[in-house]
Every structure is written in structure tokens, then in C-alpha cells.
Design a protein around this motif. Structure first.
Motif, short mmCIF file in Angstrom:
data_model
loop_
_atom_site.label_atom_id
_atom_site.label_comp_id
_atom_site.label_asym_id
_atom_site.label_seq_id
_atom_site.Cartn_x
_atom_site.Cartn_y
_atom_site.Cartn_z
N LYS A 137 0.87 -1.15 0.04
CA LYS A 137 0.13 0.10 0.12
C LYS A 137 0.99 1.06 0.05
CE LYS A 137 -3.67 2.40 2.48
NZ LYS A 137 -4.64 2.24 3.68
N VAL A 138 1.81 1.12 0.88
CA VAL A 138 2.81 2.24 0.73
C VAL A 138 3.33 2.50 -0.64
CG1 VAL A 138 5.36 3.30 1.69
CG2 VAL A 138 3.35 2.05 3.35
N LEU A 139 3.82 1.40 -1.27
CA LEU A 139 4.22 1.58 -2.53
C LEU A 139 3.50 1.95 -3.64
CD1 LEU A 139 6.60 0.95 -4.54
CD2 LEU A 139 5.97 -1.38 -4.79
N ASP A 140 2.16 1.76 -3.49
CA ASP A 140 1.19 1.96 -4.26
C ASP A 140 0.81 3.70 -4.14
OD1 ASP A 140 0.49 -0.21 -5.46
OD2 ASP A 140 -1.13 -0.78 -4.14
N ASN A 141 1.04 4.19 -2.92
CA ASN A 141 0.77 5.37 -2.51
C ASN A 141 2.01 6.36 -3.25
OD1 ASN A 141 -1.70 5.58 -1.13
ND2 ASN A 141 -0.84 5.11 0.93
N LEU A 142 3.08 5.77 -3.37
CA LEU A 142 4.51 6.40 -3.68
C LEU A 142 4.19 6.20 -5.32
CD1 LEU A 142 7.12 4.80 -1.99
CD2 LEU A 142 6.96 7.47 -1.86
N LEU A 145 11.07 3.65 -8.48
CA LEU A 145 10.46 2.77 -7.81
C LEU A 145 10.28 1.38 -8.19
CD1 LEU A 145 7.35 5.31 -7.98
CD2 LEU A 145 8.82 5.05 -6.01
N SER A 146 10.79 0.92 -9.53
CA SER A 146 11.00 -0.16 -9.72
C SER A 146 12.03 -0.88 -8.87
CB SER A 146 11.42 -0.24 -11.22
OG SER A 146 10.40 0.09 -12.03
N VAL A 147 13.20 -0.17 -8.59
CA VAL A 147 14.25 -0.73 -7.62
C VAL A 147 13.41 -0.90 -6.19
CG1 VAL A 147 16.50 -0.21 -6.59
CG2 VAL A 147 16.03 0.51 -9.13
N ARG A 163 15.62 -9.03 -10.17
CA ARG A 163 14.22 -8.61 -9.92
C ARG A 163 13.69 -7.52 -10.13
NH1 ARG A 163 13.08 -11.21 -3.72
NH2 ARG A 163 14.45 -13.04 -4.02
N ALA A 164 14.68 -6.46 -10.94
CA ALA A 164 14.34 -5.12 -11.38
C ALA A 164 14.22 -5.28 -13.02
CB ALA A 164 15.24 -4.01 -11.04
N ASN A 165 14.13 -6.65 -13.47
CA ASN A 165 13.64 -6.75 -14.83
C ASN A 165 15.08 -6.59 -15.56
OD1 ASN A 165 11.24 -7.49 -14.22
ND2 ASN A 165 10.58 -5.15 -14.43
N ARG A 198 22.42 4.42 -9.77
CA ARG A 198 21.76 5.53 -9.84
C ARG A 198 20.40 5.60 -9.21
NH1 ARG A 198 22.58 6.12 -14.79
NH2 ARG A 198 20.47 5.63 -15.67
N ASN A 199 19.84 4.78 -9.46
CA ASN A 199 18.21 4.79 -8.79
C ASN A 199 18.48 4.39 -7.28
OD1 ASN A 199 16.51 5.37 -10.86
ND2 ASN A 199 17.57 3.67 -11.95
#
Length: 411
Positions: free
Chosen positions: A37-42, A56-58, A89-91, A100-101
Motif C-alpha cells: 500500500k505504501v508503494l502504491d501511494n508512492l 520505484l521499480s528498484v 528482480r528489477a527486470n 543511480r536509482n
């Protein structure tokens, strides 16, 4: 080890890192949040927080290394995956992009670096396999700032909805304004309809989807004012027309009650003093044209370049003369022009030639095309209305679109 490091290995410490650590340390220890839920809000508040989709993918990849679906300060919040595991896991993110991310997440205060003395990420386990010390990325700022992210996400949703409603209102206003102006122009109603059309075009096209809310708000306000002005012009005309209709009805009623036998003569004729019957000029007057000359010239401006002496077109006769000049230039034979004038009338034939001239590059054979339209007009299947509206609506549209409109007009 009693001391837990909060400074990065081989990198400079920033105020943002210190602020994130202090905020996490002052967060109530019983706080628990749902990590997804925190990630969705972000994701919704990413612009306000200052992070990109890649960052955000990282972060999403980092959260997968935390086994629980909730984040609690009382639990172990340090994850220590290798760069290789994170990249998978970050594709398959490139190593430089990953670093950098990760730095962007730290700078934004979303995670903390808990680096080991040599900068490696690992966990030290004690007896029984329990983790005694871990070095990696601390997720505690996500707990401390969860309420902030939820508030920012709600504000982003509200702004998105406001932008959507503004764009919807602007689209409706543009449609109402344009259709009303075209009605006024097409019907030849009294009023500054040509001026209204110029003002409407000055507003430009529909704003881009990423246009700022302030720009949309200002544009919507201007269009509301303009719409009231355009609608008032049409409403005033309808009121005046209604009054004129009522007066005409009353006048006819009074005339019908008159016993004067001279009023009983056949419509279209009048009885002279000597008893002879002659046509009534008033009854045989040509019908009012559907389009004013100014509307035709606005839709087909190129015809004005072919006037004799360059004096411009101020009368329907001048338009017919200009069309007669254009006819041989377009390769229209005298017989085709004469037939068009006979079937359509001189004015409508001149308008048709002016429209053909306006998009001559889209028509392979203007003479054959005029004959085709003449035959449709003879069968009652051709109207100039859609042609003039198409030219007015798009200014000078592309040939394919104009030809399509001409095809529709002939159906």
C-alpha cells in the motif's frame, strides 16, 4: 555491536539522509504499515516525492526481499541483496542504472544506507541462525513517512480528477461554441458570427493531456465567458424571430378577416384595375440564400484572387464573374459550366466552383467532378451545406478529408 552506522561507504553524507534517519528514529515503535500500500501511494505521489518510475521499480525489488507483507519498526527492516539479485528482480536493469536509482531512493529519503565497514552487504548470524547484525538498506523511512505518502497520493488523485473535469468541460464548451457559431454562419443569422469564429480559432486547439491545472483553469474560465456571449447572440435572435412570427400571425389573421374581394386573388398574382391578372413581384422574389456571401468567401478565400481588376468580391454577381474566370483555368468546359448554372443556379454553381478551386489539388479532374455534382444536384442528392461547413470547420482541411466531406454532401 552497539553502534549502527548511518553513513554511506565511499559517498558523502547529505542533509536528506540525516533527516530521513531522524524521522525514522522518532517514529512510534508500534507503527505498522502495509508495504505494498505504501508503494502504491508512492506511485501516485511520485512527482511530489521526487522519484522516477525506474527508482520505484528498484524500491519494488527491494521490498520483495522483505518477507512479510507488513513493515514494523519492531521487526528487522534491513535488506541486503547483492546487486546481481537486485538487477534480476528489477527486470534486468543495467548495473549503472541500478546504482543511480538506489542513490535516488536514498536522496529522496525513502531508504537508509546501513553500510558495513567495507561497503559490502551481508548479515551476521548467531547461534540458532538468528540474524545478529545486518548491513544493507534500511526500509524504516517508509514506515515513518507512510502517512505523508498517503496524503500526497490523495492530493495527486484530487489534482488528476480536477484536470480530468477541466479537460472535459473545455471539450464540451469548445463543441457548444463551435457548433453554435457554425449554425449562425450557415443560417446567415444576424450577428458577429465571423468575428466569433475568429475569436474561437484564437483559443487554439484542445490543450495537451499533460497541460498544467492552472492553464486549464484559466482556459475554462475564458471559454465560459465566451460561450455566454455566443449563446446570448443566438438567444436574442430566436426571441426576435419569435416576436416577428407572432406579429406576422396576427397580421395574417387581420387580413383574412378583411372582406375586400381583392385579397382573395390567387397567391403569387395580383389583379390590376383593368381586371387583368399579372405576376406579383413580391411573391415571385427568389428565396433567401442559406449562406451569406461573407460566409462563402470565408470558406473559399482563393476565389477572391480571380476578380476582374482585383477589386474583390462584394456581390453575388462578382462571385459568378470570378467563377467564370476560374472555369477555364480549372479545365471546366463551357458546357459543364452552363449545365451547372442551369441545374444549380448561377450563385450555387459559382459557390461550387469556388469550393473546387479551394481544394483543386485534391481533385484529379475538376470538370468531370463538376458534372458529377451537377447530376447529383439534378437528382436532389447534392447540398452545398456540408461543403461550406467542412471548409469553415477546418479552415483549409487536407485534401483527403475535404474530398470525403464532398462525397458525403453528394450522397
Amino acid at each position: 555491536m552497539d553502534h549502527i552506522s548511518s553513513t554511506p561507504f565511499g559517498r558523502s553524507l547529505s542533509l536528506a539522509m540525516v533527516a530521513a534517519r531522524v524521522k525514522a528514529e522518532h517514529c512510534p515503535s508500534e507503527t505498522i504499515v502495509e508495504k505494498w500500500k505504501v508503494l502504491d501511494n508512492l506511485r501516485e505521489a511520485k512527482q511530489a516525492v521526487g522519484v522516477s518510475d525506474r527508482a520505484l521499480s528498484v524500491l519494488n525489488a527491494l521490498l520483495t526481499f522483505h518477507q512479510d507483507t507488513t513493515l514494523a519498526l519492531a521487526a528487522d527492516l534491513i535488506v541486503y541483496p547483492s546487486n546481481r539479485s537486485l538487477m534480476l528482480r528489477a527486470n534486468g536493469m543495467a548495473p549503472a542504472t541500478l546504482r543511480r536509482n538506489l542513490a535516488a531512493l536514498v536522496h529522496a529519503g525513502l531508504i537508509l544506507r546501513r553500510d558495513s565497514p567495507n561497503g559490502k552487504r551481508y548479515a551476521r548470524k548467531g547461534q540458532g541462525g538468528a540474524i545478529e547484525q545486518a548491513f544493507g538498506f534500511d526500509l524504516s523511512p517508509l514506515i515513518a513517512r507512510a502517512a505523508e505518502f498517503e496524503r500526497l497520493a490523495a492530493e495527486a488523485r484530487a489534482e488528476t480528477k480536477a484536470r480530468y473535469l477541466l479537460r472535459e468541460e473545455i471539450s464540451l464548451l469548445r463543441r457548444d461554441i463551435s457548433q453554435t457559431i457554425l449554425l449562425g454562419l450557415g443560417e446567415g443569422l444576424p450577428g458577429p458570427w465571423a468575428s466569433f469564429w475568429d475569436q474561437f480559432k484564437a483559443f487554439g486547439a484542445m490543450p495537451a493531456r499533460n497541460a498544467e491545472t492552472d492553464l486549464l483553469t484559466a482556459l475554462a474560465a475564458d471559454l465560459r465567458v465566451f460561450w455566454r456571449e455566443v449563446d446570448k447572440c443566438l438567444s436574442d435572435h430566436l426571441k426576435q424571430e419569435n416576436m416577428s412570427t407572432n406579429e406576422s400571425h396576427t397580421e395574417r389573421h387581420q387580413q383574412n378577416s378583411n372582406s375586400d374581394p381583392s385579397n382573395d386573388s390567387e397567391r403569387g398574382y395580383r389583379v390590376e384595375e383593368e381586371g387583368t391578372v399579372t405576376p406579383d413581384p413580391e411573391a415571385l422574389r427568389p428565396p433567401v440564400r442559406a449562406f451569406s456571401l461573407s460566409v462563402v468567401l470565408q470558406a473559399c478565400p482563393d476565389i477572391a484572387m480571380y476578380t476582374r481588376g482585383g477589386e474583390g468580391i462584394a456581390t453575388w454577381r462578382a462571385l459568378s464573374e470570378a467563377a467564370a474566370v476560374v472555369r477555364p483555368i480549372l479545365g471546366i468546359s463551357p458546357s459543364a459550366w452552363a449545365e451547372a448554372c442551369e441545374v444549380m443556379g448561377h450563385d450555387n454553381a459559382a459557390i461550387t466552383v469556388a469550393a473546387i478551386l479551394q481544394r483543386a489539388e485534391a481533385i484529379r479532374s475538376p470538370g468531370a467532378y463538376l458534372r458529377h455534382l451537377t447530376q447529383r444536384a439534378r437528382a436532389g442528392q447534392f447540398s452545398l451545406g456540408p461543403v461550406i461547413m467542412a471548409l469553415l470547420r477546418a479552415g483549409v482541411p487536407q485534401g483527403a478529408r475535404w474530398s470525403k466531406e464532398m462525397g458525403k454532401a453528394g450522397q
